[in-house]
Design an enzyme around this catalytic site. Sequence first.
Site, short mmCIF file in Angstrom:
data_model
loop_
_atom_site.label_atom_id
_atom_site.label_comp_id
_atom_site.label_asym_id
_atom_site.label_seq_id
_atom_site.Cartn_x
_atom_site.Cartn_y
_atom_site.Cartn_z
CB THR A 11 -0.94 0.03 1.22
OG1 THR A 11 -0.18 -0.11 2.42
CG2 THR A 11 -1.97 -1.09 1.13
NE ARG A 34 0.76 -2.95 9.33
CZ ARG A 34 0.65 -1.78 9.94
NH1 ARG A 34 -0.30 -1.58 10.85
NH2 ARG A 34 1.49 -0.80 9.67
NE ARG A 35 -1.11 1.75 5.30
CZ ARG A 35 -0.04 2.55 5.15
NH1 ARG A 35 -0.01 3.73 5.74
NH2 ARG A 35 0.99 2.15 4.43
CG ASN A 80 7.74 -3.93 0.16
OD1 ASN A 80 8.77 -3.27 0.02
ND2 ASN A 80 6.58 -3.38 0.52
CE1 TYR A 146 14.67 -1.44 8.80
CE2 TYR A 146 16.80 -0.38 8.48
CZ TYR A 146 15.62 -0.88 7.96
OH TYR A 146 15.38 -0.84 6.60
CD GLU A 182 3.28 6.37 3.16
OE1 GLU A 182 3.03 5.67 4.16
OE2 GLU A 182 2.45 6.61 2.28
#
Length: 248
Positions: A11, A34-35, A80, A146, A182
Amino acid sequence: MKKTILITGATSGFGKACAEHFAVQGWQLILTGRRTGRLEQLQQQLGEAVLTTMTLDVRDREQVFAKLGSLTDVDVLLNNAGLALGLEPSWAVDIDDWETMVDTNIKGLMYCTRALLPQMVSRDSGHIVNIGSTAGSWPYPGGNVYGGTKAFVKQFSRNLRSDLLGSKVRVTNVAPGMAESEFSNVRFKGDIEQAAKVYQGTEALRPEDIAETVFWIVNRPAHVNINVIEMMPVDQAWGPFAIHRHDK
């Protein structure tokens, strides 16, 4: 026959760019994220190229296996979905952020791979493409967990390929450096001003650069496996060794 790619985290960012690029090239898409609202918008944008969308949190093992485990004829799995949270030093970090990164970047990738890999092995055909990061090879302050999760992606990709020796299933780790999407908005939890400073005065990689690279990888001749591609913008490189000098 049209080929099919399943993209997790479709997304936004790299996932969305890959969906758009592969759709233009005539591929069929299975898109997860998720959206739900964004998935619906992307489906409307890409039209008939989208076979189906699935609202999916890759951290949910039962959900992943229920939704992906029965799929057949998926030619490419693009792992991804992933994120970075915070840049605090390891002794000051929010432990929930660490767990979210581990659950998404490591466990989510494992779940999706394990759910889809058997159908590739049984067909003796397919390709797993994992989105890693230069952070998996090169440390930086605040990268702590991370970077550790992306090091896992690198080594997991190598070991998958070792397991698959003798089959025609391919595995690739794509490790981008600084890329403007993002990503930093998420890392800084919506602080747009702080996120913008990451890219200030630079020409970073774009999501479209990663999409074009992934498309090139999966379209190599069947006997060619691209093990890893590490890519940076020309405005990024390695610095000298960090040295702390004591005051006398």
